[in-house]
Design an enzyme around this catalytic site. Structure first.
Site, PDB file in Angstrom:
ATOM      1  N   ALA A 164      51.729  52.093  45.416  1.00 47.82           N
ATOM      2  CA  ALA A 164      52.644  52.682  44.419  1.00 47.82           C
ATOM      3  C   ALA A 164      51.782  53.461  43.418  1.00 47.82           C
ATOM      4  O   ALA A 164      51.807  53.203  42.215  1.00 47.82           O
ATOM      5  CB  ALA A 164      53.504  51.619  43.740  1.00 47.82           C
TER       6      ALA A 164
ATOM      7  N   HIS B 212      45.474  55.235  39.087  1.00 46.89           N
ATOM      8  CA  HIS B 212      44.737  55.015  40.340  1.00 46.89           C
ATOM      9  C   HIS B 212      43.931  56.267  40.712  1.00 46.89           C
ATOM     10  O   HIS B 212      42.778  56.177  41.145  1.00 46.89           O
ATOM     11  CB  HIS B 212      45.710  54.730  41.498  1.00 46.89           C
ATOM     12  CG  HIS B 212      46.498  53.471  41.371  1.00 46.89           C
ATOM     13  ND1 HIS B 212      47.871  53.457  41.269  1.00 46.89           N
ATOM     14  CD2 HIS B 212      46.114  52.164  41.353  1.00 46.89           C
ATOM     15  CE1 HIS B 212      48.304  52.206  41.201  1.00 46.89           C
ATOM     16  NE2 HIS B 212      47.258  51.401  41.242  1.00 46.89           N
TER      17      HIS B 212
ATOM     18  N   GLN C  31      47.843  36.684  45.538  1.00 42.73           N
ATOM     19  CA  GLN C  31      47.630  36.786  44.085  1.00 42.73           C
ATOM     20  C   GLN C  31      48.935  36.788  43.305  1.00 42.73           C
ATOM     21  O   GLN C  31      48.921  36.887  42.078  1.00 42.73           O
ATOM     22  CB  GLN C  31      46.785  38.015  43.750  1.00 42.73           C
ATOM     23  CG  GLN C  31      47.489  39.346  43.898  1.00 42.73           C
ATOM     24  CD  GLN C  31      46.531  40.502  43.658  1.00 42.73           C
ATOM     25  OE1 GLN C  31      45.665  40.777  44.483  1.00 42.73           O
ATOM     26  NE2 GLN C  31      46.666  41.178  42.534  1.00 42.73           N
TER      27      GLN C  31
ATOM     28  N   LYS D 175      42.490  48.544  32.386  1.00 41.01           N
ATOM     29  CA  LYS D 175      43.839  48.009  32.190  1.00 41.01           C
ATOM     30  C   LYS D 175      43.901  46.529  32.582  1.00 41.01           C
ATOM     31  O   LYS D 175      44.566  45.734  31.953  1.00 41.01           O
ATOM     32  CB  LYS D 175      44.811  48.838  33.033  1.00 41.01           C
ATOM     33  CG  LYS D 175      46.099  48.155  33.354  1.00 41.01           C
ATOM     34  CD  LYS D 175      47.263  48.891  32.794  1.00 41.01           C
ATOM     35  CE  LYS D 175      48.562  48.150  32.899  1.00 41.01           C
ATOM     36  NZ  LYS D 175      48.706  47.271  34.041  1.00 41.01           N
ATOM     37  N   ASP D 176      43.182  46.183  33.673  1.00 44.97           N
ATOM     38  CA  ASP D 176      43.131  44.784  34.115  1.00 44.97           C
ATOM     39  C   ASP D 176      41.795  44.193  33.650  1.00 44.97           C
ATOM     40  O   ASP D 176      40.915  43.880  34.453  1.00 44.97           O
ATOM     41  CB  ASP D 176      43.292  44.721  35.633  1.00 44.97           C
ATOM     42  CG  ASP D 176      44.655  45.232  36.052  1.00 44.97           C
ATOM     43  OD1 ASP D 176      45.626  44.495  35.937  1.00 44.97           O
ATOM     44  OD2 ASP D 176      44.755  46.418  36.448  1.00 44.97           O
TER      45      ASP D 176
ATOM     46  N   ARG E  79      54.281  48.847  38.231  1.00 44.72           N
ATOM     47  CA  ARG E  79      55.494  48.115  37.854  1.00 44.72           C
ATOM     48  C   ARG E  79      56.406  48.930  36.931  1.00 44.72           C
ATOM     49  O   ARG E  79      57.580  48.591  36.784  1.00 44.72           O
ATOM     50  CB  ARG E  79      55.132  46.787  37.175  1.00 44.72           C
ATOM     51  CG  ARG E  79      54.549  45.758  38.122  1.00 44.72           C
ATOM     52  CD  ARG E  79      54.349  44.423  37.434  1.00 44.72           C
ATOM     53  NE  ARG E  79      53.993  43.368  38.360  1.00 44.72           N
ATOM     54  CZ  ARG E  79      52.755  43.059  38.735  1.00 44.72           C
ATOM     55  NH1 ARG E  79      51.738  43.732  38.231  1.00 44.72           N
ATOM     56  NH2 ARG E  79      52.521  42.081  39.589  1.00 44.72           N
TER      57      ARG E  79
HETATM   58  P1  AMP Z   1      46.679  47.817  41.182  1.00 46.58           P
HETATM   59  O1  AMP Z   1      47.216  48.716  42.233  1.00 46.58           O
HETATM   60  O2  AMP Z   1      47.623  47.580  40.058  1.00 46.58           O
HETATM   61  O3  AMP Z   1      46.095  46.541  41.759  1.00 46.58           O
HETATM   62  O4  AMP Z   1      45.448  48.588  40.524  1.00 46.58           O
HETATM   63  C1  AMP Z   1      44.370  49.068  41.286  1.00 46.58           C
HETATM   64  C2  AMP Z   1      43.264  49.479  40.349  1.00 46.58           C
HETATM   65  O5  AMP Z   1      43.740  50.532  39.492  1.00 46.58           O
HETATM   66  C3  AMP Z   1      42.803  48.343  39.422  1.00 46.58           C
HETATM   67  O6  AMP Z   1      41.399  48.392  39.281  1.00 46.58           O
HETATM   68  C4  AMP Z   1      43.519  48.661  38.143  1.00 46.58           C
HETATM   69  O7  AMP Z   1      42.868  48.141  36.994  1.00 46.58           O
HETATM   70  C5  AMP Z   1      43.493  50.180  38.150  1.00 46.58           C
HETATM   71  N1  AMP Z   1      44.543  50.705  37.270  1.00 46.58           N
HETATM   72  C6  AMP Z   1      45.838  50.284  37.207  1.00 46.58           C
HETATM   73  N2  AMP Z   1      46.504  50.955  36.228  1.00 46.58           N
HETATM   74  C7  AMP Z   1      45.612  51.794  35.669  1.00 46.58           C
HETATM   75  C8  AMP Z   1      45.681  52.746  34.603  1.00 46.58           C
HETATM   76  N3  AMP Z   1      46.811  52.947  33.908  1.00 46.58           N
HETATM   77  N4  AMP Z   1      44.572  53.449  34.284  1.00 46.58           N
HETATM   78  C9  AMP Z   1      43.401  53.236  34.973  1.00 46.58           C
HETATM   79  N5  AMP Z   1      43.271  52.358  35.992  1.00 46.58           N
HETATM   80  C10 AMP Z   1      44.357  51.645  36.333  1.00 46.58           C
END
Ligand code: AMP
Length: 284
Positions: A32, A37, A61, A151-152, A189
């Site tokens: 998504a 990303h 997770q 962000k995480d 989300r």
């Molecule tokens: P996720 O798909 O949510 O597991 O995120 C994949 C990677 O993208 C993780 O390292 C997140 O921290 C990073 N990420 C998610 N949202 C953002 C954002 N708004 N800005 C920068 N990196 C992000």
């Protein structure tokens, strides 16, 4: 862009790449995809020879059935976004491909204190699942650099510990949080929010900034600052605040007001309808 769904085929491709001595950049995601990303993909393209993105909605997770069920899955759009950003390889495995036996799924990774605070405290088992999936992915891809988002924030610390504990030879590059024009941190989300919820969602970032200003200004204890945010959230009919904490940016441990020169991070998790959102800001 080459797309692999099988670990064996990916392995075969990467063995050839390794022989060529290329520097691999890896961006693990749950799909998504949004511009946050893509900023990681772009950073990897700048700094490495070959960029690999993975898309895998990792069941281990998720600590809530609804969260896993409603997590957005947009593979066709994701593929075209990655193609238009010149990603070299996409790995999109099935659950069976990722966890063929219990080796990784049942990894019992010692996250230490990070399991007891913030996300670790509110999402039992979450970081163990994150560690399991990233260990599996790193064993497969063996990149030189892994790109993660600020962000995480807590996830970055967990993965740094994983890498140290297992002596995995990979560098981590942390990329800043990308935001919508109104300040909302980009997140997969966000697309689950109703129109009304989406309008209210930047409230999280505005509360983080308010707390940050108070910390910088001084004169109030961190507990007072936290209480003010908690009260403001209580008055908002759409939100349920899970936590707001002012912590050390080094290890997320609690901080006292008099700990000058300490870089801080303020972290929030809140529910907006059925959607759980997290965000953080660094201080200063
Ligand atoms: P996720 O798909 O949510 O597991 O995120 C994949 C990677 O993208 C993780 O390292 C997140 O921290 C990073 N990420 C998610 N949202 C953002 C954002 N708004 N800005 C920068 N990196 C992000």
């Amino acid at each position: 862009m080459k797309i692999f769904t099988s670990a064996q085929e990916l392995n075969y491709e990467l063995k050839n790449t390794a022989l060529a001595g290329l520097k691999l950049g890896f961006v693990p995601t749950m799909g998504a995809l949004h511009s946050g990303h893509i900023s990681l993909i772009k950073k990897s393209k700048e700094q490495t020879d070959l960029t690999i993105c993975s898309i895998f909605v990792n069941p281990t997770q998720f600590n809530e059935v609804l969260d896993f069920a409603q997590y957005p899955r947009t593979n066709p759009e994701d593929i075209s976004i990655l193609e238009s950003n010149s990603c070299d390889i996409l790995f999109m495995p099935s659950v069976e491909e990722m966890y063929p036996d219990k080796t990784y799924e049942s990894i019992n990774f010692d996250v230490g204190n990070l399991n007891k605070i913030l996300e670790g405290n509110h999402r039992p088992g979450h970081f163990n699942g994150v560690a399991a999936v990233v260990k599996r992915l790193l064993d497969l891809v063996q990149p030189s650099v892994m790109y993660l988002g600020q962000k995480d924030f807590q996830q970055v610390l967990v993965l740094k510990k994983l890498i140290k504990d297992f002596e995995i030879p990979v560098n981590i590059v942390v990329c800043e949080t990308l935001r919508e024009a109104d300040g909302l941190a980009m997140s997969s989300r966000n697309r689950l929010l109703t129109i009304e919820e989406r309008k209210e969602a930047p409230f999280i970032f505005s509360q983080l900034n308010k707390a940050k200003e108070e910390v910088i200004k001084g004169g109030k204890s961190y507990d007072e600052i936290r209480e003010e945010v908690i009260t403001t959230f209580k008055a908002h009919s759409l939100f349920t605040l899970e936590y707001i904490d002012i912590c050390s940016a080094v290890d997320l441990s609690p901080v006292k007001e008099n700990m000058n020169n300490h870089s801080l991070v303020i972290c929030i998790a809140a529910r907006l309808g059925t959607v759980r959102l997290i965000d953080n800001v660094l201080v200063p």
